[in-house]
Design a protein around this motif. Structure first.
Motif, mmCIF file in Angstrom:
data_model
loop_
_atom_site.group_PDB
_atom_site.id
_atom_site.type_symbol
_atom_site.label_atom_id
_atom_site.label_comp_id
_atom_site.label_asym_id
_atom_site.label_seq_id
_atom_site.Cartn_x
_atom_site.Cartn_y
_atom_site.Cartn_z
ATOM 1 N N GLU A 92 -17.440 35.850 2.401
ATOM 2 C CA GLU A 92 -18.296 36.377 1.493
ATOM 3 C C GLU A 92 -18.864 35.564 0.668
ATOM 4 N N ALA A 93 -18.833 34.335 0.965
ATOM 5 C CA ALA A 93 -19.634 33.200 -0.076
ATOM 6 C C ALA A 93 -20.849 33.059 0.730
ATOM 7 N N ASP A 94 -21.938 32.861 -0.327
ATOM 8 C CA ASP A 94 -23.229 32.686 0.031
ATOM 9 C C ASP A 94 -23.531 31.438 0.567
ATOM 10 N N VAL A 95 -22.658 30.252 0.017
ATOM 11 C CA VAL A 95 -23.093 28.886 0.572
ATOM 12 C C VAL A 95 -21.514 28.103 0.322
ATOM 13 N N LEU A 96 -21.615 27.025 1.310
ATOM 14 C CA LEU A 96 -20.533 26.068 1.479
ATOM 15 C C LEU A 96 -21.251 24.676 1.198
ATOM 16 N N LEU A 97 -20.497 24.205 0.244
ATOM 17 C CA LEU A 97 -20.994 22.839 -0.124
ATOM 18 C C LEU A 97 -19.966 21.791 0.107
ATOM 19 N N VAL A 98 -20.347 20.993 0.872
ATOM 20 C CA VAL A 98 -19.654 19.964 1.758
ATOM 21 C C VAL A 98 -19.685 18.444 1.293
ATOM 22 N N HIS A 107 -14.159 16.060 10.414
ATOM 23 C CA HIS A 107 -14.285 16.836 11.723
ATOM 24 C C HIS A 107 -12.687 17.323 12.081
ATOM 25 N N TYR A 108 -11.785 16.218 11.913
ATOM 26 C CA TYR A 108 -10.357 16.821 12.267
ATOM 27 C C TYR A 108 -10.104 17.817 11.788
ATOM 28 N N TRP A 109 -10.245 17.989 10.352
ATOM 29 C CA TRP A 109 -9.665 19.095 9.477
ATOM 30 C C TRP A 109 -10.436 20.399 9.798
ATOM 31 N N MET A 110 -11.844 20.183 10.220
ATOM 32 C CA MET A 110 -12.262 21.290 10.358
ATOM 33 C C MET A 110 -11.713 22.118 11.528
ATOM 34 N N ARG A 111 -11.436 21.401 12.549
ATOM 35 C CA ARG A 111 -10.789 21.889 13.877
ATOM 36 C C ARG A 111 -9.633 22.575 13.627
ATOM 37 N N GLU A 112 -8.646 21.692 12.525
ATOM 38 C CA GLU A 112 -7.314 21.810 12.582
ATOM 39 C C GLU A 112 -7.278 23.207 11.870
ATOM 40 N N SER A 113 -8.280 23.320 10.648
ATOM 41 C CA SER A 113 -7.846 24.564 9.825
ATOM 42 C C SER A 113 -8.586 25.794 10.524
ATOM 43 N N GLY A 114 -9.381 25.887 11.345
ATOM 44 C CA GLY A 114 -10.045 26.899 11.973
ATOM 45 C C GLY A 114 -11.207 27.236 11.639
ATOM 46 N N LEU A 115 -11.818 26.472 10.591
ATOM 47 C CA LEU A 115 -13.142 26.733 10.011
ATOM 48 C C LEU A 115 -14.149 26.413 11.199
ATOM 49 N N ALA A 116 -13.993 25.470 11.659
ATOM 50 C CA ALA A 116 -15.160 24.906 12.950
ATOM 51 C C ALA A 116 -15.228 26.227 13.952
ATOM 52 N N ALA A 117 -14.209 27.231 14.205
ATOM 53 C CA ALA A 117 -14.231 28.225 15.045
ATOM 54 C C ALA A 117 -14.770 29.211 14.384
ATOM 55 N N LEU A 118 -14.734 29.310 13.095
ATOM 56 C CA LEU A 118 -15.333 30.540 12.350
ATOM 57 C C LEU A 118 -16.902 30.392 12.214
ATOM 58 N N LEU A 119 -17.388 29.078 12.309
ATOM 59 C CA LEU A 119 -18.793 28.967 11.815
ATOM 60 C C LEU A 119 -19.665 29.765 12.673
ATOM 61 N N PRO A 120 -19.856 29.982 13.769
ATOM 62 C CA PRO A 120 -20.635 30.817 14.648
ATOM 63 C C PRO A 120 -20.902 32.344 14.127
ATOM 64 N N ALA A 121 -19.979 32.635 13.298
ATOM 65 C CA ALA A 121 -19.956 33.969 12.945
ATOM 66 C C ALA A 121 -20.509 34.152 11.658
ATOM 67 N N LEU A 122 -20.773 32.973 11.030
ATOM 68 C CA LEU A 122 -21.199 33.089 9.479
ATOM 69 C C LEU A 122 -22.747 32.830 9.547
ATOM 70 N N ASP A 123 -23.445 33.995 10.132
ATOM 71 C CA ASP A 123 -24.855 34.157 10.364
ATOM 72 C C ASP A 123 -25.720 33.799 8.926
ATOM 73 N N ASP A 124 -25.015 34.470 7.929
ATOM 74 C CA ASP A 124 -25.670 34.565 6.520
ATOM 75 C C ASP A 124 -25.311 33.648 5.503
ATOM 76 N N THR A 125 -24.474 32.683 5.873
ATOM 77 C CA THR A 125 -24.146 31.553 5.190
ATOM 78 C C THR A 125 -25.105 30.165 5.210
ATOM 79 N N VAL A 126 -25.150 29.816 4.013
ATOM 80 C CA VAL A 126 -25.889 28.260 4.114
ATOM 81 C C VAL A 126 -24.954 27.232 3.858
ATOM 82 N N TRP A 127 -25.084 26.096 4.452
ATOM 83 C CA TRP A 127 -24.140 25.038 4.766
ATOM 84 C C TRP A 127 -24.959 24.063 4.042
#
Length: 222
Positions: A92-98, A107-127
């Motif tokens: 639901e978020a418009d933007v992720l501020l990293v 990188h380790y926590w992106m993988r461990e958390s599952g966020l890395a796997a979710l990224l391809p589905a976030l078509d409308d999100t801004v990083w």
């Protein structure tokens, strides 16, 4: 996903305008989640993480830009929650501020958390990445930027959502080792194109289009 990869945050008008372009709406109408995780692995990182979350980083603005709302997405917490608790919030978020910090820790926590796997589905999100938050999107960071190493070992590889690497904070007065000569040597160790960018430069990625946004100095190493 649309990317705005910065070295020093949204710190000048050109980068601010690029952010509005990728958002497609005013900042005051956009919801944000901030990710402080990368900072913890650096000296002084706990205080810097607080500054990032609280919008107290005036030299590298991110959370203090006037968003409609800002929430905290701490990646190390997510494995202890079911995806049904956090994935809808991310979608639901418009933007992720990293935040910046250590790119391999992020990188380790992106993988461990599952966020890395979710990224391809976030078509409308801004990083919007800051330093390590930008480097994480590249295929490799180069050994010069390896600090923390994961318990499982590994090399300097990161997510590889773009096909170039990033040398941030070029010629930063507090980082005398980040000069152009060092960037040239770093780039020579990588098999892919790479950019050296200062804190007044960002790289905008929309689909296959890569555009450098700068009021400062940058170099592309082919």
């Amino acid at each position: 996903m649309r990317l705005l990869l910065t070295s020093g945050g949204v710190r000048n008008q050109s980068i601010h305008d690029a952010l509005l372009d990728v958002l497609g709406k005013p900042i005051a109408g956009a919801t944000a989640l901030c990710i402080p995780t990368a900072g913890y692995a650096n000296p002084g990182g706990f205080g810097r993480a607080w500054n990032f979350v609280a919008g107290q980083e005036s030299e590298c603005p991110m959370t203090e830009l006037g968003w409609k709302s800002v929430g905290v997405l701490e990646l190390s917490v997510l494995p202890s929650l079911g995806p049904e608790r956090w994935q809808p919030v991310v979608r639901e978020a418009d933007v992720l501020l990293v935040n910046g910090g250590d790119p391999l820790f992020l990188h380790y926590w992106m993988r461990e958390s599952g966020l890395a796997a979710l990224l391809p589905a976030l078509d409308d999100t801004v990083w919007v990445g800051l330093s390590a938050g930008s480097m994480i999107m590249t295929p490799r960071i180069g050994e010069d930027f390896v600090g923390w190493r994961p318990p499982t070992g590994g090399d300097d590889s990161t997510l590889g959502l773009v096909d170039f690497s990033i040398f941030p904070h070029l010629d930063h007065p507090a980082l005398p080792e980040n000069h152009m000569g060092a960037a040239e040597k770093w780039a020579a160790t990588l098999p892919n194109p790479s950019y050296a960018i200062d804190d007044d430069t960002a790289i905008k990625v929309v689909g296959d289009t890569v555009e450098v946004i700068s009021e400062g100095n940058w170099t592309l190493f082919e």
